[in-house]
Design a protein around this motif. Structure first.
Motif, mmCIF file in Angstrom:
data_model
loop_
_atom_site.group_PDB
_atom_site.id
_atom_site.type_symbol
_atom_site.label_atom_id
_atom_site.label_comp_id
_atom_site.label_asym_id
_atom_site.label_seq_id
_atom_site.Cartn_x
_atom_site.Cartn_y
_atom_site.Cartn_z
ATOM 1 N N ARG A 140 0.778 -1.218 -0.027
ATOM 2 C CA ARG A 140 -0.103 0.069 -0.060
ATOM 3 C C ARG A 140 0.942 1.277 0.031
ATOM 4 O O ARG A 140 0.608 2.119 -0.918
ATOM 5 C CB ARG A 140 -0.996 -0.029 1.368
ATOM 6 C CG ARG A 140 -1.723 1.214 1.240
ATOM 7 C CD ARG A 140 -2.814 1.176 2.446
ATOM 8 N NE ARG A 140 -2.028 1.225 3.568
ATOM 9 C CZ ARG A 140 -2.204 -0.050 4.294
ATOM 10 N NH1 ARG A 140 -3.167 -0.821 4.298
ATOM 11 N NH2 ARG A 140 -1.791 -0.116 5.591
ATOM 12 N N ALA A 141 1.912 1.401 0.858
ATOM 13 C CA ALA A 141 3.017 2.374 1.000
ATOM 14 C C ALA A 141 3.584 2.753 -0.481
ATOM 15 O O ALA A 141 3.383 3.890 -0.862
ATOM 16 C CB ALA A 141 3.649 2.042 2.111
ATOM 17 N N MET A 142 3.986 1.708 -1.047
ATOM 18 C CA MET A 142 4.613 1.913 -2.217
ATOM 19 C C MET A 142 3.770 2.366 -3.188
ATOM 20 O O MET A 142 3.978 3.442 -4.052
ATOM 21 C CB MET A 142 5.268 0.457 -2.886
ATOM 22 C CG MET A 142 6.002 0.520 -4.040
ATOM 23 S SD MET A 142 5.094 0.260 -5.694
ATOM 24 C CE MET A 142 3.847 -0.811 -5.368
ATOM 25 N N GLU A 143 2.518 2.066 -3.552
ATOM 26 C CA GLU A 143 1.479 2.523 -4.406
ATOM 27 C C GLU A 143 1.225 3.872 -4.040
ATOM 28 O O GLU A 143 1.153 4.668 -4.932
ATOM 29 C CB GLU A 143 0.385 1.709 -4.464
ATOM 30 C CG GLU A 143 0.379 0.254 -5.209
ATOM 31 C CD GLU A 143 -0.776 -0.083 -5.953
ATOM 32 O OE1 GLU A 143 -1.807 0.642 -6.074
ATOM 33 O OE2 GLU A 143 -0.543 -1.187 -6.468
ATOM 34 N N GLU A 144 0.917 4.306 -2.658
ATOM 35 C CA GLU A 144 0.913 5.799 -2.399
ATOM 36 C C GLU A 144 1.879 6.518 -2.946
ATOM 37 O O GLU A 144 1.671 7.640 -3.438
ATOM 38 C CB GLU A 144 0.572 5.694 -0.928
ATOM 39 C CG GLU A 144 -0.822 5.023 -0.642
ATOM 40 C CD GLU A 144 -0.955 5.010 1.003
ATOM 41 O OE1 GLU A 144 -0.239 5.405 1.776
ATOM 42 O OE2 GLU A 144 -2.344 4.448 1.392
ATOM 43 N N MET A 145 3.149 6.140 -2.763
ATOM 44 C CA MET A 145 4.322 6.883 -3.023
ATOM 45 C C MET A 145 4.312 7.194 -4.467
ATOM 46 O O MET A 145 4.717 8.222 -4.912
ATOM 47 C CB MET A 145 5.694 6.446 -2.439
ATOM 48 C CG MET A 145 6.019 6.504 -0.969
ATOM 49 S SD MET A 145 7.294 6.009 -0.478
ATOM 50 C CE MET A 145 7.466 4.303 -0.907
ATOM 51 N N ILE A 184 -1.381 -8.171 -14.260
ATOM 52 C CA ILE A 184 -0.613 -8.910 -15.045
ATOM 53 C C ILE A 184 -0.788 -10.477 -14.625
ATOM 54 O O ILE A 184 -0.268 -10.798 -13.695
ATOM 55 C CB ILE A 184 0.985 -8.639 -14.949
ATOM 56 C CG1 ILE A 184 1.111 -7.178 -15.311
ATOM 57 C CG2 ILE A 184 1.529 -9.670 -15.865
ATOM 58 C CD1 ILE A 184 0.585 -6.968 -16.688
ATOM 59 N N VAL A 185 -1.748 -11.079 -15.307
ATOM 60 C CA VAL A 185 -2.117 -12.618 -15.054
ATOM 61 C C VAL A 185 -2.370 -13.232 -16.291
ATOM 62 O O VAL A 185 -2.738 -12.536 -17.051
ATOM 63 C CB VAL A 185 -3.233 -12.787 -14.084
ATOM 64 C CG1 VAL A 185 -2.890 -11.955 -12.576
ATOM 65 C CG2 VAL A 185 -4.680 -12.243 -14.463
ATOM 66 N N ALA A 196 -4.019 -4.390 -19.654
ATOM 67 C CA ALA A 196 -2.646 -4.939 -20.183
ATOM 68 C C ALA A 196 -2.550 -5.429 -21.645
ATOM 69 O O ALA A 196 -1.569 -4.865 -22.380
ATOM 70 C CB ALA A 196 -1.782 -5.714 -19.144
ATOM 71 N N ARG A 197 -3.607 -6.076 -21.845
ATOM 72 C CA ARG A 197 -3.595 -6.681 -23.194
ATOM 73 C C ARG A 197 -4.101 -5.445 -24.149
ATOM 74 O O ARG A 197 -3.430 -5.762 -25.496
ATOM 75 C CB ARG A 197 -4.706 -7.761 -23.277
ATOM 76 C CG ARG A 197 -4.208 -9.004 -22.581
ATOM 77 C CD ARG A 197 -5.422 -10.195 -22.167
ATOM 78 N NE ARG A 197 -5.014 -11.052 -21.226
ATOM 79 C CZ ARG A 197 -4.541 -12.213 -21.666
ATOM 80 N NH1 ARG A 197 -4.562 -12.617 -22.673
ATOM 81 N NH2 ARG A 197 -4.401 -13.239 -20.639
ATOM 82 N N SER A 198 -4.808 -4.674 -24.052
ATOM 83 C CA SER A 198 -5.009 -3.705 -24.870
ATOM 84 C C SER A 198 -4.377 -2.445 -25.039
ATOM 85 O O SER A 198 -4.087 -2.089 -25.997
ATOM 86 C CB SER A 198 -6.615 -3.230 -24.604
ATOM 87 O OG SER A 198 -6.764 -2.434 -23.475
ATOM 88 N N SER A 206 4.042 3.986 -13.941
ATOM 89 C CA SER A 206 2.989 2.828 -14.245
ATOM 90 C C SER A 206 3.116 2.082 -13.117
ATOM 91 O O SER A 206 4.288 1.730 -12.703
ATOM 92 C CB SER A 206 2.842 2.287 -15.361
ATOM 93 O OG SER A 206 3.983 1.463 -15.794
ATOM 94 N N ILE A 207 2.233 1.356 -12.366
ATOM 95 C CA ILE A 207 2.118 0.177 -11.593
ATOM 96 C C ILE A 207 1.901 -1.114 -12.115
ATOM 97 O O ILE A 207 0.484 -0.956 -12.853
ATOM 98 C CB ILE A 207 1.151 0.531 -10.481
ATOM 99 C CG1 ILE A 207 1.703 1.908 -9.958
ATOM 100 C CG2 ILE A 207 0.959 -0.691 -9.480
ATOM 101 C CD1 ILE A 207 0.765 2.448 -8.678
ATOM 102 N N LEU A 208 2.639 -2.169 -11.858
ATOM 103 C CA LEU A 208 1.952 -3.594 -12.386
ATOM 104 C C LEU A 208 1.826 -4.430 -11.245
ATOM 105 O O LEU A 208 2.687 -4.760 -10.566
ATOM 106 C CB LEU A 208 3.082 -4.321 -13.287
ATOM 107 C CG LEU A 208 3.402 -3.538 -14.713
ATOM 108 C CD1 LEU A 208 3.563 -2.300 -14.803
ATOM 109 C CD2 LEU A 208 4.104 -4.564 -15.657
#
Length: 177
Positions: free
Chosen positions: A40-45, A120-121, A162-164, A57-59
């Motif tokens: 959570r902290a990484m995404e917030e930063m 990404i799955v 991700a595909r599109s 961008s976040i994967l």
């Protein structure tokens, strides 16, 4: 290993048969704060960084399979008849091979719009279908059914974005060679 950390970090709440997209809020209720908190902290930063300063961008990768992943433990347990199908195996697993995940990072570096988030799955697969497929490929006994175990969350994550937007698609797949 000796670690008390979970084998995977579930960042979404389970949704049964419903698709989970990147708009779904993060939910660490099933994870210890020591595990989910840093995610959570990484995404917030990252989100706080102005896109004109860093085209981020976040994967959000699924559960990794392939060499040097925890899949080796699953395979060992399937061969020994110790990997159970729980709750009828109806919950979805968001698996992705490590080489497919690496390709997604490369594709994102080249094509991702700034400020984008991607799941990404590979195609999510029900736990029953995955374990029975592994057993068949390995020539192992049919996995035992354990219906008294707690039901894990169903994580039917969509990688449609991700595909599109990236042109990404899994090429290696989830099955061991």
């Amino acid at each position: 290993t000796g670690s008390n950390l979970p084998a995977q970090i579930d960042i979404y709440a389970g949704h049964g048969d419903e698709w989970i997209t990147e708009e779904e809020p993060l939910d660490g209720a099933l994870q210890p704060e020591v595990v989910f908190g840093p995610v959570r902290a990484m995404e917030e930063m990252v989100r706080a960084m102005p896109e004109e300063r860093l085209a981020w961008s976040i994967l959000r990768g699924g559960e990794f399979v392939g060499p040097d992943t925890l899949e080796a433990v699953t395979i060992e347990n399937v061969r020994a008849g110790r990997e159970p199908i729980v709750c009828g195996g109806r919950h979805f697993l968001p698996l992705v091979h490590v080489t497919d995940a690496a390709a997604a990072f490369t594709d994102a570096a080249r094509h991702a719009p700034p400020g984008s988030v991607f799941n990404i799955v590979s195609e999510p697969i029900r736990q029953r279908d995955y374990l029975e497929g592994l057993a068949a490929r390995l020539g192992a006994p049919h996995p035992p059914q354990v219906d008294a175990a707690p039901c894990p969350p169903s994580l039917r994550c969509s990688s449609r974005r991700a595909r599109s937007l990236l042109g990404w698609a899994p090429r290696r797949g989830i099955w061991p060679m």
